[in-house]
Scaffold this active site. Structure first.
Site, PDB file in Angstrom:
ATOM      1  N   LYS A 158       0.880  -1.179   0.000  1.00  0.00           N
ATOM      2  CA  LYS A 158       0.000   0.000   0.000  1.00  0.00           C
ATOM      3  C   LYS A 158       0.914   1.224   0.000  1.00  0.00           C
ATOM      4  O   LYS A 158       1.234   1.796   1.040  1.00  0.00           O
ATOM      5  CB  LYS A 158      -0.918  -0.050   1.228  1.00  0.00           C
ATOM      6  CG  LYS A 158      -2.075   0.947   1.163  1.00  0.00           C
ATOM      7  CD  LYS A 158      -3.065   0.678   2.263  1.00  0.00           C
ATOM      8  CE  LYS A 158      -4.055   1.805   2.427  1.00  0.00           C
ATOM      9  NZ  LYS A 158      -4.926   2.073   1.281  1.00  0.00           N
TER      10      LYS A 158
HETATM   11  C1  LIG Z   1      -6.510  -0.002  -3.881  1.00  0.00           C
HETATM   12  C2  LIG Z   1      -7.234  -0.499  -2.685  1.00  0.00           C
HETATM   13  N1  LIG Z   1      -7.811  -1.708  -2.730  1.00  0.00           N
HETATM   14  C3  LIG Z   1      -8.485  -2.203  -1.675  1.00  0.00           C
HETATM   15  C4  LIG Z   1      -8.612  -1.486  -0.503  1.00  0.00           C
HETATM   16  C5  LIG Z   1      -9.359  -2.068   0.660  1.00  0.00           C
HETATM   17  O1  LIG Z   1      -8.462  -2.445   1.667  1.00  0.00           O
HETATM   18  P1  LIG Z   1      -8.871  -2.405   3.197  1.00  0.00           P
HETATM   19  O2  LIG Z   1     -10.102  -3.213   3.334  1.00  0.00           O
HETATM   20  O3  LIG Z   1      -7.724  -2.992   3.921  1.00  0.00           O
HETATM   21  O4  LIG Z   1      -9.100  -0.974   3.547  1.00  0.00           O
HETATM   22  C6  LIG Z   1      -8.022  -0.224  -0.418  1.00  0.00           C
HETATM   23  C7  LIG Z   1      -8.106   0.550   0.808  1.00  0.00           C
HETATM   24  O5  LIG Z   1      -7.199   0.604   1.557  1.00  0.00           O
HETATM   25  C8  LIG Z   1      -7.304   0.273  -1.523  1.00  0.00           C
HETATM   26  O6  LIG Z   1      -6.746   1.482  -1.478  1.00  0.00           O
END
Ligand SMILES: Cc1ncc(COP(=O)(O)O)c(C=O)c1O
Length: 315
Positions: A158
């Site tokens: 991330k």
């Molecule tokens: C690109 C992306 N995909 C999926 C998610 C969902 O992840 P999470 O459930 O850990 O927030 C996020 C959010 O953080 C994201 O930025």
């Protein structure tokens, strides 16, 4: 949506005033996008504030840093403690928590290894991401932008830089009148939204793309899979062709920001009957009843923040 600032920010293990958390324009992160971060919700329960899946988020942060060879001087548990202390110190909840690790002001040049690593945790009040009535469904499009190709920018990290791709997806969607865009991967299979994972329901089976389709290993995605397994919904984790979106009975997004958001239409084709479907509703209800403290925290998802007043003061 403007940020409502709080008093303190956690920086490398101590609190600093919100306005002092600044970086130099010549820092590595500003020039080359070198940051990894998290987004976490702290909910308001009758028993007080509680952070959703705090260790899992901090573990993903450490994993993202590791992929980019960023040495972090804090353990997962120290970061969790920092986040709990911050919410307590600022006394603001429900809130969004944003830990961020960045390469700061040091050497100029692409090589990041000689720039200092800075760790920050911020929190601020926050409400619904995809609109106040988004829990009843949003209209989305398939983006003309492709998600990150494998072995380019790692989708499992991330990282701030990944969100240049997300910005293209989001801007295109919003400027065309949609709430969000769904990106396909480099092979044309469904990947995810600009900031959400995606689920498709067809004939009672829940489908989601595997991590190999350039999706972030979403923590809400994992939570929804746990709930679905528990209530006996069949799950298939495999490549999803684009056209599945148009013939699905139900489609929904998951994410820290989106929580569980039903999708009403894709490219102006109504999803199922255009109303929230039974599987989406069941998962949504189970998810919210746990994070709101209406049902016991049977998966140990919540880290309580000890505060003297039990009165929510956020949003
Ligand atoms: C690109 C992306 N995909 C999926 C998610 C969902 O992840 P999470 O459930 O850990 O927030 C996020 C959010 O953080 C994201 O930025």
């Amino acid at each position: 949506m403007a940020i409502q600032k709080t008093e303190k920010i956690w920086h490398n293990g101590r609190f600093i005033p919100w306005d002092d958390a600044t970086v130099h324009v010549m820092s590595h992160v500003v020039n080359y996008g070198s940051s990894v971060f998290e987004g976490i919700r702290c909910y308001s329960l009758p028993s007080g504030p509680a952070i959703f899946r705090a260790p899992e988020h901090m573990q993903r942060l450490i994993d993202s840093a590791r992929i980019y060879r960023i040495d972090v001087d804090f353990s997962r548990d120290q970061l969790v403690r920092g986040m709990v202390d911050l919410v307590k110190a600022n006394g603001v909840w429900p809130c969004y928590i944003r830990p961020i690790i960045l390469r700061g002001y040091g050497e100029v040049g692409v090589n990041p290894l000689n720039s200092p690593v800075e760790v920050y945790i911020c929190n601020y009040p926050w409400g619904k991401y995809l609109g106040a009535d988004s829990s009843e469904g949003v209209d989305v499009c398939v983006s003309s932008w492709t998600r990150l190709a494998p072995n380019t920018l790692p989708a499992m990290a991330k990282a701030g830089a990944n969100y240049m791709n997300s910005q293209l997806i989001k801007m295109e969607a919003v400027l065309n009148g949609y709430s969000e865009g769904i990106a396909l991967d480099v092979s044309g299979y469904v990947s995810e939204g600009s900031g959400e994972n995606l689920f498709v329901v067809r004939n009672g089976i829940l489908h989601t793309a595997p991590l190999a389709n350039s999706v972030l290993a979403g923590i809400t995605r994992d939570s929804v899979l746990q709930i679905a397994r528990d209530v006996g919904i069949n799950i298939v984790e495999q490549q999803i062709p684009r056209e599945s979106l148009y013939i699905a009975d139900e489609v929904f997004f998951t994410g820290t920001a989106a929580e569980v958001t039903p999708i009403r239409s894709v490219d102006k084709i109504s999803v199922g009957t255009g109303t929230v479907g039974p599987i989406t509703r069941a998962i949504q209800q189970e998810f919210y009843s746990i994070v709101r403290g209406e049902k016991p925290d049977r998966y140990s998802w919540l880290t309580p923040v000890p505060v003297s007043s039990k009165q929510p003061v956020g949003v």
